[in-house]
Design a protein around this motif. Sequence first.
Motif, PDB file in Angstrom:
ATOM      1  N   GLY A  30       0.627  -0.991  -0.141  1.00 60.00           N
ATOM      2  CA  GLY A  30      -0.097  -0.028  -0.104  1.00 60.00           C
ATOM      3  C   GLY A  30       1.120   1.483   0.094  1.00 60.00           C
ATOM      4  N   HIS A  31       0.177   2.402   0.464  1.00 60.50           N
ATOM      5  CA  HIS A  31       0.999   3.856   0.495  1.00 60.50           C
ATOM      6  C   HIS A  31       2.183   4.010   0.470  1.00 60.50           C
ATOM      7  CE1 HIS A  31       0.930   7.532   1.735  1.00 60.50           C
ATOM      8  NE2 HIS A  31       0.115   8.127   0.949  1.00 60.50           N
ATOM      9  N   ASP A  32       2.806   3.182   2.134  1.00 57.60           N
ATOM     10  CA  ASP A  32       4.089   3.056   3.016  1.00 57.60           C
ATOM     11  C   ASP A  32       5.293   2.054   1.984  1.00 57.60           C
ATOM     12  OD1 ASP A  32       2.861   3.662   5.077  1.00 57.60           O
ATOM     13  OD2 ASP A  32       2.331   1.985   5.961  1.00 57.60           O
ATOM     14  N   VAL A  44       2.636  -1.230 -10.844  1.00 57.91           N
ATOM     15  CA  VAL A  44       2.749   0.210  -9.905  1.00 57.91           C
ATOM     16  C   VAL A  44       1.453   0.754 -10.247  1.00 57.91           C
ATOM     17  CG1 VAL A  44       3.861   1.991  -9.953  1.00 57.91           C
ATOM     18  CG2 VAL A  44       5.009   0.277 -10.137  1.00 57.91           C
ATOM     19  N   ALA A  45       0.348   0.226  -9.578  1.00 53.87           N
ATOM     20  CA  ALA A  45      -1.055   0.907  -9.319  1.00 53.87           C
ATOM     21  C   ALA A  45      -1.624   2.031  -8.498  1.00 53.87           C
ATOM     22  CB  ALA A  45      -2.216  -0.361  -9.939  1.00 53.87           C
ATOM     23  N   VAL A  46      -1.010   2.844  -8.259  1.00 57.24           N
ATOM     24  CA  VAL A  46      -0.874   4.179  -7.740  1.00 57.24           C
ATOM     25  C   VAL A  46      -1.365   5.408  -7.978  1.00 57.24           C
ATOM     26  CG1 VAL A  46       1.148   3.062  -5.967  1.00 57.24           C
ATOM     27  CG2 VAL A  46       1.693   5.200  -8.082  1.00 57.24           C
ATOM     28  N   ALA A  52       5.558   9.961  -8.727  1.00 54.62           N
ATOM     29  CA  ALA A  52       7.846  10.153  -8.040  1.00 54.62           C
ATOM     30  C   ALA A  52       8.310   9.937  -6.572  1.00 54.62           C
ATOM     31  CB  ALA A  52       8.234  11.862  -7.957  1.00 54.62           C
ATOM     32  N   GLU A  53       7.061  10.318  -5.361  1.00 53.12           N
ATOM     33  CA  GLU A  53       6.694   9.920  -4.501  1.00 53.12           C
ATOM     34  C   GLU A  53       6.818   8.911  -3.765  1.00 53.12           C
ATOM     35  OE1 GLU A  53       3.596  10.778  -1.938  1.00 53.12           O
ATOM     36  OE2 GLU A  53       2.556  11.742  -3.427  1.00 53.12           O
ATOM     37  N   ALA A  54       5.791   7.773  -4.761  1.00 51.98           N
ATOM     38  CA  ALA A  54       6.026   6.963  -4.613  1.00 51.98           C
ATOM     39  C   ALA A  54       6.493   5.597  -5.105  1.00 51.98           C
ATOM     40  CB  ALA A  54       4.194   6.273  -5.502  1.00 51.98           C
ATOM     41  N   LEU A  55       7.284   6.211  -6.242  1.00 55.92           N
ATOM     42  CA  LEU A  55       8.741   5.224  -6.392  1.00 55.92           C
ATOM     43  C   LEU A  55       9.759   5.089  -5.479  1.00 55.92           C
ATOM     44  CD1 LEU A  55       8.960   5.093 -10.000  1.00 55.92           C
ATOM     45  CD2 LEU A  55       7.482   3.641  -8.448  1.00 55.92           C
ATOM     46  N   ASP A  56       9.950   6.344  -4.661  1.00 54.93           N
ATOM     47  CA  ASP A  56      10.564   6.898  -3.530  1.00 54.93           C
ATOM     48  C   ASP A  56      10.669   5.610  -2.699  1.00 54.93           C
ATOM     49  OD1 ASP A  56      12.914   8.673  -5.430  1.00 54.93           O
ATOM     50  OD2 ASP A  56      11.106  10.571  -3.997  1.00 54.93           O
ATOM     51  N   ARG A  57       9.337   5.524  -2.419  1.00 51.31           N
ATOM     52  CA  ARG A  57       8.952   4.360  -1.196  1.00 51.31           C
ATOM     53  C   ARG A  57       9.411   3.502  -1.653  1.00 51.31           C
ATOM     54  NH1 ARG A  57       3.907   7.436  -0.601  1.00 51.31           N
ATOM     55  NH2 ARG A  57       4.736   8.922   0.330  1.00 51.31           N
ATOM     56  N   LEU A  58       9.746   2.210  -2.484  1.00 55.75           N
ATOM     57  CA  LEU A  58       9.978   0.662  -2.992  1.00 55.75           C
ATOM     58  C   LEU A  58      11.607   0.536  -2.740  1.00 55.75           C
ATOM     59  CD1 LEU A  58       7.635   0.317  -6.275  1.00 55.75           C
ATOM     60  CD2 LEU A  58       7.395  -0.115  -3.740  1.00 55.75           C
ATOM     61  N   GLU A  59      12.280   0.008  -1.853  1.00 54.40           N
ATOM     62  CA  GLU A  59      13.386  -0.344  -2.548  1.00 54.40           C
ATOM     63  C   GLU A  59      13.897  -1.776  -3.354  1.00 54.40           C
ATOM     64  OE1 GLU A  59      14.526  -1.419   1.677  1.00 54.40           O
ATOM     65  OE2 GLU A  59      13.668  -0.123   2.322  1.00 54.40           O
ATOM     66  N   GLY A  60      14.187  -1.938  -3.724  1.00 53.97           N
ATOM     67  CA  GLY A  60      14.701  -3.462  -4.930  1.00 53.97           C
ATOM     68  C   GLY A  60      14.568  -3.446  -6.000  1.00 53.97           C
TER      69      GLY A  60
END
Length: 182
Positions: A30-32, A44-46, A52-60
């Motif tokens: 989710g959001h986090d 990616v379904a945000v 941009a801000e969403a992808l910053d919350r993904l690692e790997g």
Amino acid sequence: MRITVFGRGNVGGGLADLWERAGHQVTRLGHDGGDVSDAEVVLVAVPGASIAEALDRLEGLEGKTVIDATNLYGAVPPDGFASNAEFVRSKTNGPTAKSFNINFASLYGRLGETRVRPSNLWCGDGASREVVEQLNRDAGYDPVYTGPIENAAAQEALVGVIFAISEAMGPCVYRFAPPAHL
Ligand SMILES: NC(=O)c1ccc[n+]([C@@H]2O[C@H](COP(=O)([O-])OP(=O)(O)OC[C@H]3O[C@@H](n4cnc5c(N)ncnc54)[C@H](OP(=O)(O)O)[C@@H]3O)[C@@H](O)[C@H]2O)c1
């Protein structure tokens, strides 16, 4: 396939249900956000304006195969990019596709009712083709290739036409096929 859906709402959650039914192993973020290292493919379904801000919350993410399903309503892609999909690729440097942005999530549960399989558009990198087309079929769609990732802006803009049709007729599925297949 090990799939991570980023965004677990109408699109991410709906496709996760369909893909689990088809035998895939799906992780829902989710959001986090979270760590996608273990995924073979990331959807990616945000909200499109938050990409941009969403992808910053993904690692790997580095090198991952990613399918971008976002749309932009009254918003534009991040600065310097013609489409959200091309922005996604700049963050992953991996095989990238745009797909599932031109079909209504509200109809996922009814895909089996049509006389022929509905189409679903995708464009993107050749290295993503096998995964994207398989996941299209496993969701209940017939994948239709619309060209390289440079065509993602056109595919994103098409949502305006889909909404116009929906206003006239209600939410629809659609079918593109050579005449011999109709
Ligand atoms: N609905 C459709 O029929 C449809 C069809 C094609 C394409 N799309 C596109 O697909 C995307 C998702 O649509 P949806 O209808 O599934 O939306 P949705 O039901 O509202 O779900 C949005 C998901 O994104 C997460 N999210 C919200 N803001 C975020 C942020 N700033 N950063 C990271 N994650 C965030 C939410 O997290 P939480 O779970 O933590 O709340 C939720 O899981 C949009 O770009 C939309 O334009 C929608």
